[in-house]
Design an enzyme around this catalytic site. Structure first.
Site, PDB file in Angstrom:
ATOM      1  N   MET A   1     -10.296   5.776  -0.433  1.00 31.81           N
ATOM      2  CA  MET A   1      -9.750   5.143   0.769  1.00 31.81           C
ATOM      3  C   MET A   1      -9.032   6.158   1.659  1.00 31.81           C
ATOM      4  SD  MET A   1     -10.797   2.143   0.153  1.00 31.81           S
ATOM      5  CE  MET A   1     -10.034   1.197   1.455  1.00 31.81           C
TER       6      MET A   1
ATOM      7  N   CYS B   1      -2.538   9.970  -6.024  1.00 29.01           N
ATOM      8  CA  CYS B   1      -3.707   9.638  -5.195  1.00 29.01           C
ATOM      9  C   CYS B   1      -4.725  10.771  -5.284  1.00 29.01           C
ATOM     10  CB  CYS B   1      -3.310   9.414  -3.735  1.00 29.01           C
ATOM     11  SG  CYS B   1      -4.770   9.108  -2.721  1.00 29.01           S
TER      12      CYS B   1
ATOM     13  N   LYS C   1       0.855  -1.185   0.000  1.00 33.79           N
ATOM     14  CA  LYS C   1       0.000   0.000   0.000  1.00 33.79           C
ATOM     15  C   LYS C   1       0.901   1.250   0.000  1.00 33.79           C
ATOM     16  CE  LYS C   1      -3.621   2.636   0.637  1.00 33.79           C
ATOM     17  NZ  LYS C   1      -4.525   2.872  -0.516  1.00 33.79           N
TER      18      LYS C   1
HETATM   19  C1  SIN Z   1      -6.390   5.765  -1.604  1.00 38.68           C
HETATM   20  O1  SIN Z   1      -5.862   5.233  -0.617  1.00 38.68           O
HETATM   21  O2  SIN Z   1      -7.206   6.687  -1.476  1.00 38.68           O
HETATM   22  C2  SIN Z   1      -6.057   5.293  -2.969  1.00 38.68           C
HETATM   23  C3  SIN Z   1      -4.622   5.424  -3.231  1.00 38.68           C
HETATM   24  C4  SIN Z   1      -4.322   5.979  -4.577  1.00 38.68           C
HETATM   25  O3  SIN Z   1      -5.226   6.210  -5.374  1.00 38.68           O
HETATM   26  O4  SIN Z   1      -3.159   6.214  -4.851  1.00 38.68           O
END
Ligand code: SIN
Length: 308
Positions: free
Chosen positions: A70, A127, A44
């Site tokens: 997220m 993100c 992640k």
């Molecule tokens: C997220 O955690 O919101 C998604 C991560 C991403 O889109 O890079």
């Protein structure tokens, strides 16, 4: 069939792996990826401090794709720096995805994570889900400065995860940024940011953060992903390895990414929806398709898309 691939000198046992974000936050999830048929363990995207992420509901799958906001829930980079050496026992590359809320964050995280010796580092400039934080990849100047700073502290291959670009001029600008930053590979694309999915029955949004706006993934974004893979493949004349991400549901989708120029693909929405067995299924579907078409390996058709 041998589905292995090499990216920036690192061998991957298969060209299929998880996308950063999909089932890869905790130690348990990362180890499960290690035991699965995924060709790599992609973490992640990590930030300076641990984060719970945005309020729920923050992911919604629907026929055709998904929307998520997220908000980068993760354990914080120190935890991943401790976990990474232990993940190497699975005998597949470990890819550390690095994010941040300032240029200094990226540099601090990259420096420490580099010391924990992942096989590659993927710098996430894309993100879309942090309220008030624009996607860095849409600002070429900041992107270039940030990447040049990160490059200086990273000794393992460094890649960049970019957002989708919808205009050739933007792709050309970012290709210049990537060239000037010394990146070793690209991951294309992150989710299509700030989409909106509506539930007409309940007359409301389907996720809570940011008034329902979130990143779109899954089948519906495949043409955008393929277009970016193809555009950057051409801009770098096939010399910069690309990991294609977006719309991989079947082996045929993987094949399309390869034809456009991808050396490997990452799987996000379909992994979340179908679970870790997806890598066996996609591997079999891809191998069957390549065999049927007479291609001896994934690399044999890389970039070979015919234009009419
Ligand atoms: C997220 O955690 O919101 C998604 C991560 C991403 O889109 O890079």
């Amino acid at each position: 069939m041998d589905l292995s691939t090499t990216i920036a000198g690192v061998r991957f046992p298969t060209c299929l792996m998880n996308a950063a974000g999909a089932l890869c936050v905790t130690r348990e999830e990362l180890e499960a990826l290690g035991r699965s048929s995924s060709g790599a363990i992609v973490t992640k995207s990590m930030t300076l401090e641990a984060r719970a992420g945005n309020p729920e509901p923050r992911y919604h799958g629907f026929p055709g794709g998904s929307i998520n906001s997220m908000g980068l829930p993760n354990l914080g980079y120190r935890a991943y720096a401790e976990l990474i050496p232990g993940l190497r026992k699975f005998g597949k590359p470990v890819v550390a995805s690095v994010a941040g809320f300032s240029e200094d964050d990226f540099v601090t995280i990259a420096r420490v994570i580099n010391q924990s010796q992942p096989d590659l580092i993927e710098v996430n400039l894309s993100c879309p889900n942090i309220p008030g934080e624009p996607q860095i990849g849409y600002d070429p100047e900041i992107s270039e400065r940030l990447l040049q700073r990160v490059r200086k502290v990273v000794t393992v291959p460094m890649g960049v995860k970019l957002p989708p670009y919808l205009d050739p001029a933007h792709q050309q600008t970012m290709a210049r940024v990537i060239r000037n930053s010394g990146a070793d590979f690209l991951s294309l694309i992150n989710s299509v940011g700030n989409g909106l999915v509506v539930d007409p029955q309940r007359e409301c949004t389907v996720i809570k953060p940011k008034g329902g706006f979130g990143g779109l993934g899954g089948a519906l974004i495949k043409p955008v992903a393929l277009a970016n893979v193809r555009a950057f493949w051409k801009l770098f004349e096939g010399r910069l390895p690309i990991i294609g991400t977006g719309g991989v549901v079947t082996g045929t989708d993987v094949f399309e990414h390869l034809l456009c120029g991808a050396s490997a693909v990452q799987v996000g929405t379909t992994l979340v929806e179908d679970g870790l067995g997806v890598f066996d299924r996609l591997g079999k579907e891809l191998a069957d398709l390549l065999t049927r078409k007479g291609h001896p390996s994934p690399s044999a058709c890389r970039g070979a898309l015919k234009e009419l």
